[in-house]
Enzyme design. Structure first.
Site, mmCIF file in Angstrom:
data_model
loop_
_atom_site.group_PDB
_atom_site.id
_atom_site.type_symbol
_atom_site.label_atom_id
_atom_site.label_comp_id
_atom_site.label_asym_id
_atom_site.label_seq_id
_atom_site.Cartn_x
_atom_site.Cartn_y
_atom_site.Cartn_z
ATOM 1 C CE LYS A 163 38.816 39.745 31.600
ATOM 2 N NZ LYS A 163 38.676 41.090 30.812
ATOM 3 C CE LYS A 177 30.219 32.400 31.270
ATOM 4 N NZ LYS A 177 29.134 32.925 30.376
ATOM 5 C CB SER A 179 28.379 37.833 27.815
ATOM 6 O OG SER A 179 26.952 38.414 28.140
ATOM 7 C CG LEU A 244 44.647 29.218 48.008
ATOM 8 C CD1 LEU A 244 45.904 28.687 48.722
ATOM 9 C CD2 LEU A 244 44.072 30.629 48.537
ATOM 10 C CD GLU A 250 39.998 45.563 35.538
ATOM 11 O OE1 GLU A 250 39.231 46.716 35.943
ATOM 12 O OE2 GLU A 250 41.260 45.702 35.040
ATOM 13 N N GLY A 252 31.873 46.671 37.974
ATOM 14 C CA GLY A 252 31.273 47.762 37.618
ATOM 15 C C GLY A 252 31.846 49.099 38.435
ATOM 16 C CB CYS A 284 33.203 49.286 33.122
ATOM 17 S SG CYS A 284 34.685 49.462 32.234
ATOM 18 C CD GLU A 385 27.965 49.581 36.468
ATOM 19 O OE1 GLU A 385 27.647 48.322 36.742
ATOM 20 O OE2 GLU A 385 28.699 49.764 35.628
ATOM 21 N N GLY A 460 36.810 46.324 41.763
ATOM 22 C CA GLY A 460 37.361 45.143 41.488
ATOM 23 C C GLY A 460 39.054 44.857 42.174
ATOM 24 C CD GLU A 464 41.647 43.083 32.203
ATOM 25 O OE1 GLU A 464 40.788 43.626 31.953
ATOM 26 O OE2 GLU A 464 41.480 41.842 32.198
HETATM 27 P P1 NAD Z 1 27.650 39.964 34.551
HETATM 28 O O1 NAD Z 1 28.386 39.874 35.821
HETATM 29 O O2 NAD Z 1 26.191 39.640 34.553
HETATM 30 O O3 NAD Z 1 28.250 38.710 33.424
HETATM 31 C C1 NAD Z 1 29.723 38.623 33.197
HETATM 32 C C2 NAD Z 1 30.113 37.373 32.766
HETATM 33 O O4 NAD Z 1 30.141 36.328 33.989
HETATM 34 C C3 NAD Z 1 29.054 36.727 31.801
HETATM 35 O O5 NAD Z 1 29.843 35.851 30.729
HETATM 36 C C4 NAD Z 1 28.174 35.702 32.620
HETATM 37 O O6 NAD Z 1 27.706 34.713 31.797
HETATM 38 C C5 NAD Z 1 29.321 35.166 33.729
HETATM 39 N N1 NAD Z 1 28.814 34.596 34.867
HETATM 40 C C6 NAD Z 1 27.615 34.968 35.540
HETATM 41 N N2 NAD Z 1 27.416 34.416 36.677
HETATM 42 C C7 NAD Z 1 28.556 33.887 36.726
HETATM 43 C C8 NAD Z 1 29.323 32.961 38.018
HETATM 44 N N3 NAD Z 1 28.334 32.878 39.133
HETATM 45 N N4 NAD Z 1 30.068 32.727 37.984
HETATM 46 C C9 NAD Z 1 31.054 33.049 36.874
HETATM 47 N N5 NAD Z 1 30.661 33.598 35.829
HETATM 48 C C10 NAD Z 1 29.342 33.975 35.709
HETATM 49 O O7 NAD Z 1 27.848 41.221 33.729
HETATM 50 P P2 NAD Z 1 27.235 41.843 32.482
HETATM 51 O O8 NAD Z 1 25.978 42.180 32.652
HETATM 52 O O9 NAD Z 1 27.702 40.868 31.346
HETATM 53 O O10 NAD Z 1 28.029 43.082 32.150
HETATM 54 C C11 NAD Z 1 28.121 44.284 32.697
HETATM 55 C C12 NAD Z 1 28.840 44.561 33.983
HETATM 56 O O11 NAD Z 1 29.918 44.264 33.659
HETATM 57 C C13 NAD Z 1 28.872 46.009 34.343
HETATM 58 O O12 NAD Z 1 28.512 46.191 35.919
HETATM 59 C C14 NAD Z 1 29.802 46.785 33.981
HETATM 60 O O13 NAD Z 1 30.159 48.043 34.709
HETATM 61 C C15 NAD Z 1 30.754 45.403 34.141
HETATM 62 N N6 NAD Z 1 32.185 45.904 33.256
HETATM 63 C C16 NAD Z 1 33.376 46.316 33.960
HETATM 64 C C17 NAD Z 1 34.265 46.497 33.150
HETATM 65 C C18 NAD Z 1 35.826 47.044 33.889
HETATM 66 O O14 NAD Z 1 36.599 46.798 33.168
HETATM 67 N N7 NAD Z 1 35.747 47.152 35.095
HETATM 68 C C19 NAD Z 1 34.196 46.591 31.937
HETATM 69 C C20 NAD Z 1 33.168 46.331 31.117
HETATM 70 C C21 NAD Z 1 31.765 45.908 31.949
#
Ligand code: NAD
Length: 484
Positions: A163, A177, A179, A244, A250, A252, A284, A385, A460, A464
């Site tokens: 990103k 931000k 995790s 908007l 991206e 799960g 993912c 998942e 999603g 990317e």
């Molecule tokens: P998560 O959705 O719990 O958290 C992701 C991020 O979002 C964290 O920084 C979290 O603090 C933040 N967040 C939580 N609630 C939010 C809200 N209401 N508004 C905005 N931000 C918020 O995901 P996770 O447990 O950290 O990661 C695992 C997931 O990520 C799995 O489902 C995995 O498949 C997915 N993932 C997808 C890809 C992809 O490229 N498609 C890559 C890696 C991981």
């Protein structure tokens, strides 16, 4: 390299300054829960506002910097990332539980974004101009402004750089931000990179969903680039829509692998195992369901289980481990509940592998690899998942049946077909409901820059890693016309 006893304290980074917080959250080692690795600031809405304002100020001058200079300065930041492999990978492995080689892979994949985008951004940003007797027209691409990058814990470096690099090279500023489950090494890395760039260009805020919500609703944020779970992604989309904002989501996946009877077991087995179990299954686009043609089913199960049984599960920093712990309690409990449901359902559940250090087993989120033979399609594991070291294997008879089973999912990230018949495999691949379909490969290392990465359905919106689609997502087209 830091000592095991070292604990660090991480703050928000705004305008290249560290902002101390009132409260900090401890980060424990998922492989040794008794060890505190460090502390991370518990941020709030005010931090978000300060960070977004700083990014907004930085954006106005950064956008005027020549693209060649922006790229040169970002390549220097990329070099810092590469050098950080020597110290920050150790910290990262401790805070998120990965094996050292997996963590290094995350850093080096992050670095490759700098090299790849540097080669394509100048041509992408070049205005398209036309002139005739009547008028002059120029179609230009402008940065959007402040980008909010919200990232998960599983591959924090590459998912951030996918990103940050396109955003900054095209003239935007960013607020990241991380995790709460892996914020330490990433923040130290971003702090190093921010320090050699104009203040406010890279900002970092910490916290959970409240901080994420503040970012996705801030009026000055013009683009949200989110990687994470599906439910969170939907919420991000709803909130971002209020003003908007452009979004990339991206999310799960529940990737199917279809193994045809003519597949070469010997050749594919190591690749399939890697695609299932790397990062303890927390990728993912890991293989999350395996469909095997019935004529090959028993041979596949025997070979697969024999190999899985060799896996050594242990501490990520112990070089003897093949599988580390899962990252956090939520994941640990969820994966255990799926295994339990599979047992209750009547499917055959095989617990395999070796415990490296049984004395430490209860002190970490360790799960032995499990193979679930689900002939009756009766487990929850197939529909959700799992994000852990457990894999369902399901037989099929006809190719049409396999396609229908593979597509019977709310997700649509990646898929794979395994066969020695390339033409047949390509035909089946075209039937997959996915953003990416591989043939005889899958998972980490299967994509190359230029293959748009992202999913359809609940996996999603947006892509990317694509010169055209990704860079377009960080820019707005501005069309100019002069009437002569
Ligand atoms: P998560 O959705 O719990 O958290 C992701 C991020 O979002 C964290 O920084 C979290 O603090 C933040 N967040 C939580 N609630 C939010 C809200 N209401 N508004 C905005 N931000 C918020 O995901 P996770 O447990 O950290 O990661 C695992 C997931 O990520 C799995 O489902 C995995 O498949 C997915 N993932 C997808 C890809 C992809 O490229 N498609 C890559 C890696 C991981």
């Amino acid at each position: 390299m830091m000592n095991l006893s070292d604990q660090i304290k991480i703050n928000a980074i705004i305008d290249n300054q560290e902002i101390p917080a009132k409260e900090y959250t401890e980060i424990r080692d998922p492989g040794k829960r008794s060890d505190i690795v460090g502390f991370v600031a518990l941020g709030n809405k005010e931090d978000v506002d300060l960070a977004v304002q700083a990014a907004h100020r930085a954006f106005f001058s950064w956008r005027t910097v020549r693209v060649e200079e922006r790229i040169e300065r970002l390549l220097e930041a990329g070099e810092l990332l590469k050098q950080s492999v020597t110290d920050l990978t150790y910290l990262m492995a401790r805070e998120h539980g990965g094996l050292m080689r997996e963590v290094k892979m995350d850093f080096m994949a992050g670095y490759s974004n700098f090299i790849n985008y540097a080669q394509v951004v100048p041509a992408f940003l070049k205005p398209e101009q036309k002139e005739d007797v009547e008028s002059w027209i120029s179609i230009e691409k402008n940065p959007k402004g402040v980008v909010a990058a919200i990232v998960p814990w599983n591959m924090p470096v590459v998912l951030t750089m996918m990103k940050l690099v396109p955003a900054l090279m095209t003239g935007n500023a960013i607020v990241v931000k991380p995790s709460p489950n892996a914020p330490l090494a990433l923040t130290l890395l971003l702090k190093r990179m921010a320090a050699i760039l104009p203040p406010g260009l890279i900002n970092v805020v910490h916290g959970g969903d409240d901080v994420g919500k503040a970012l996705t609703s801030h009026p000055l944020v013009r683009k949200v680039a989110f990687t994470g779970g599906c439910a969170t992604g939907k919420e991000v989309n709803i909130r971002s829509a209020q003003s908007l904002k452009a979004v990339t989501l991206e999310l799960g996946g529940n990737d199917p692998a279809i193994i045809l009877e003519d597949a070469n077991l010997e050749d594919m087995m190591p690749k399939i195992l890697r695609a299932v179990f790397t990062r303890s299954g927390q990728v993912c686009y890991a293989i999350k369901r395996i469909y095997v043609q019935d004529t090959l089913f028993d041979a596949f199960i025997d070979d697969f289980c024999a190999r899985v049984n060799q896996y050594i599960v242990g501490y990520g920093l112990d070089e003897r481990s093949n599988i580390g712990p899962v990252n956090n309690e939520r994941q640990y409990t969820f994966v255990q509940s799926l295994i339990e449901q599979a047992r209750q359902s009547g499917a055959e559940v095989r617990e395999l592998g070796i415990k490296l250090d049984p004395k430490n087993w209860e002190n970490g989120y360790y799960i032995l690899p499990h193979v679930v033979i689900d002939k009756e399609h009766c487990t929850d594991l197939v529909q959700c998942e799992q994000f852990g070291p457990v894999i369902p294997i399901i037989p099929f008879t006809t190719v049409d049946q396999a396609i229908a089973l593979a597509n019977d999912s709310d997700y649509g990230l990646a898929a794979s077909i395994w066969s020695t018949d390339s033409e047949k495999a390509k035909t089946i691949a075209r039937e997959m409901e996915a953003g990416l379909t591989f043939i005889n490969t899958h998972g980490l290392g299967s994509t190359v820059f230029g293959m748009p990465f992202g999913g359809i359905k609940n996996s999603g919106i947006g892509r990317e890693g694509s010169p055209l689609l990704t860079l377009s997502a960080y820019t707005d087209t501005h069309a100019l016309r002069l009437l002569k």
